[in-house]
Design a protein around this motif. Sequence first.
Motif, mmCIF file in Angstrom:
data_model
loop_
_atom_site.group_PDB
_atom_site.id
_atom_site.type_symbol
_atom_site.label_atom_id
_atom_site.label_comp_id
_atom_site.label_asym_id
_atom_site.label_seq_id
_atom_site.Cartn_x
_atom_site.Cartn_y
_atom_site.Cartn_z
ATOM 1 N N ALA A 429 35.225 17.168 -28.512
ATOM 2 C CA ALA A 429 33.894 17.049 -28.055
ATOM 3 C C ALA A 429 33.880 17.174 -26.679
ATOM 4 O O ALA A 429 32.783 17.440 -26.190
ATOM 5 C CB ALA A 429 33.553 15.421 -28.387
ATOM 6 N N LEU A 432 33.634 20.844 -25.791
ATOM 7 C CA LEU A 432 32.521 21.489 -25.931
ATOM 8 C C LEU A 432 31.248 21.086 -25.001
ATOM 9 O O LEU A 432 30.462 21.774 -24.518
ATOM 10 C CB LEU A 432 31.760 21.135 -27.404
ATOM 11 C CG LEU A 432 32.766 22.124 -28.438
ATOM 12 C CD1 LEU A 432 32.242 21.421 -29.741
ATOM 13 C CD2 LEU A 432 32.186 23.309 -28.318
ATOM 14 N N VAL A 433 31.349 19.753 -24.506
ATOM 15 C CA VAL A 433 30.268 19.220 -23.830
ATOM 16 C C VAL A 433 30.459 19.786 -22.469
ATOM 17 O O VAL A 433 29.475 20.355 -21.548
ATOM 18 C CB VAL A 433 30.478 17.806 -23.389
ATOM 19 C CG1 VAL A 433 29.553 17.324 -22.540
ATOM 20 C CG2 VAL A 433 29.991 17.064 -24.718
ATOM 21 N N CYS A 529 28.342 21.437 -30.278
ATOM 22 C CA CYS A 529 28.711 20.356 -29.414
ATOM 23 C C CYS A 529 27.947 18.820 -29.973
ATOM 24 O O CYS A 529 28.754 17.809 -29.842
ATOM 25 C CB CYS A 529 28.196 20.601 -28.033
ATOM 26 S SG CYS A 529 28.295 19.493 -26.905
#
Length: 561
Positions: A429, A432-433, A529
């Motif tokens: 996570a 992806l952010v 995301c």
Amino acid sequence: MAAAPAIGSDPGSGAANQRGPAGDDVGSTTDHARTTAARPARVAEDRSGPAGRPGASRLGRAATRWRAPWSATRLWGFWAVTRLLLLALVWAGHPLGAQQGVLGDVRLYDGWGTAFIHGHGLPVGDQKWQYPPGAVLVFAVPALARALVLLPYRVGFPLLMLAVDAGVTAALARARRPEVGGLPAGSPRSRLPADPAVTPGPALPGPGARVWLVGTTLLGPVTLARFDLVPAACAVAGLLLLVPARRGAAGISGPRCGRAGFAAAVGALVKAWPAFLLIALGRAALVPQVSPGAPVGSSIWRRLWGRPLVRAGAGAVGAALVVGLLLVAAGAGGDLFGFLGAQRARGLQLEAVPATVFVVIRMFGVGETAHYEYGSLQFGDPAARTVATACSLVEIAVVAVVALRWWLARPDPAPARGAEVTTGDRLLALLLVVLVTSRVLSPQYLVWVLAVVAAVVALGATEPPDGDLAADPAEARRAADRRAVLALLLAVAAVSQVIYPWRYNDIIEGRPVTSLVLVARNVLLLAACWRAVRVIAWRPAGRRRRGRPRTDAAAPSDPPS
């Protein structure tokens, strides 16, 4: 009826590795083993219908065949075929119709590696040098091969990446949780004696290796023409080393946090992002882990060493010392952090998600054409510079906020899937952010998330919850979101290969069709995301906001605000 395994399931690993039905605590071990051994047959019947009738559609039958475990022969045969294809595209992309070649960065690596082995140190004066100091050691290996055996750099570098890729594939193929009867190691049923009458089947390669091979093949030749495989391999090693190890008759030991910290630090010294693995450990890394055989009243040093954070930190320090000694021995002095200046000076790259607006404007013949600078095509007008600065501030804020959140919040007492899966979810996570908010998004960056999602699949996190896990509806949501993230990332990889290297000139010129393909890729990445963030946002069923009554123990908890 047993839940059908998803892309990450591995029903063929033998009877001893199958999940038992709920409520089996008081049943005999023999019945449990026979039930789990017969489960693949029931699953196949559920999918194809009774009495061997065909399924509802060809697509369903194809999905069933895809979910079936691969044998080692099939896995490595697929690896050999796809890697030969990728090598052919690396060396002959232009003749085959690609608008861009992928060897441009390899020529940069050649110059840096050759200068390094001849005692010229780090290329801190080159604006294209934007990597931590450990990266030059990777570039120096093919340069040494050329000096010793006259192997051309443009051949030696892809072959080096091919060797790293084979190592990642082998590690993911062997990755398995130390479970008995398919249950988590800490489960009361996992301590039941094994049934000597049941012989486990041969261990098949884990599903994470298949995800890795398919994802990197969809991404295309850039996989072997960039050095991002090296930090990706370090991140995969770090995650897999967090899995409790099986040590023969001695049982299951704790995670190998020292080695995980060493691997993460090596990756961070090559390309900074694997350091996020140490952030993703969270506050649980502060909880001491006491070995079953440890004496009562152990010394303070033994208790301190039992904390995962201490061991991971010691491994990271050891990695820094090893890499530092290698650099000093090779005469690499000067500004070791000079690469940060070049990173701050970069503009808004054409392929970055925040640059989507500029790509759309360019489709209508308005705005600036991207120009080559700092090793990539980027927008450099004042508006793009402002967006690029905002991206950097957002990235710093995101990393700081999640670090504080994960290290200050109280950890779950017993994660349903294991602490290593929680760490993998967090790492994916966060990556992806960072990618969707970054001013730079080269296609090889997708190797990072493909490696992490393959490791998460290897840990069994995409399997539908079964047995005891069904008591937590949030875990079912997390498994569904993980599968959605996996599907979205595979689609992102495939579309990214269409963009680069096949139709990149069309993107530069602002042609509508290929520009819309880039926009679609960015939308898919945003969707991935969002689903990855949802995975770490679901609350376990046993947790609720303070002061709110709980009406149903099995009801899903409220999502966090």
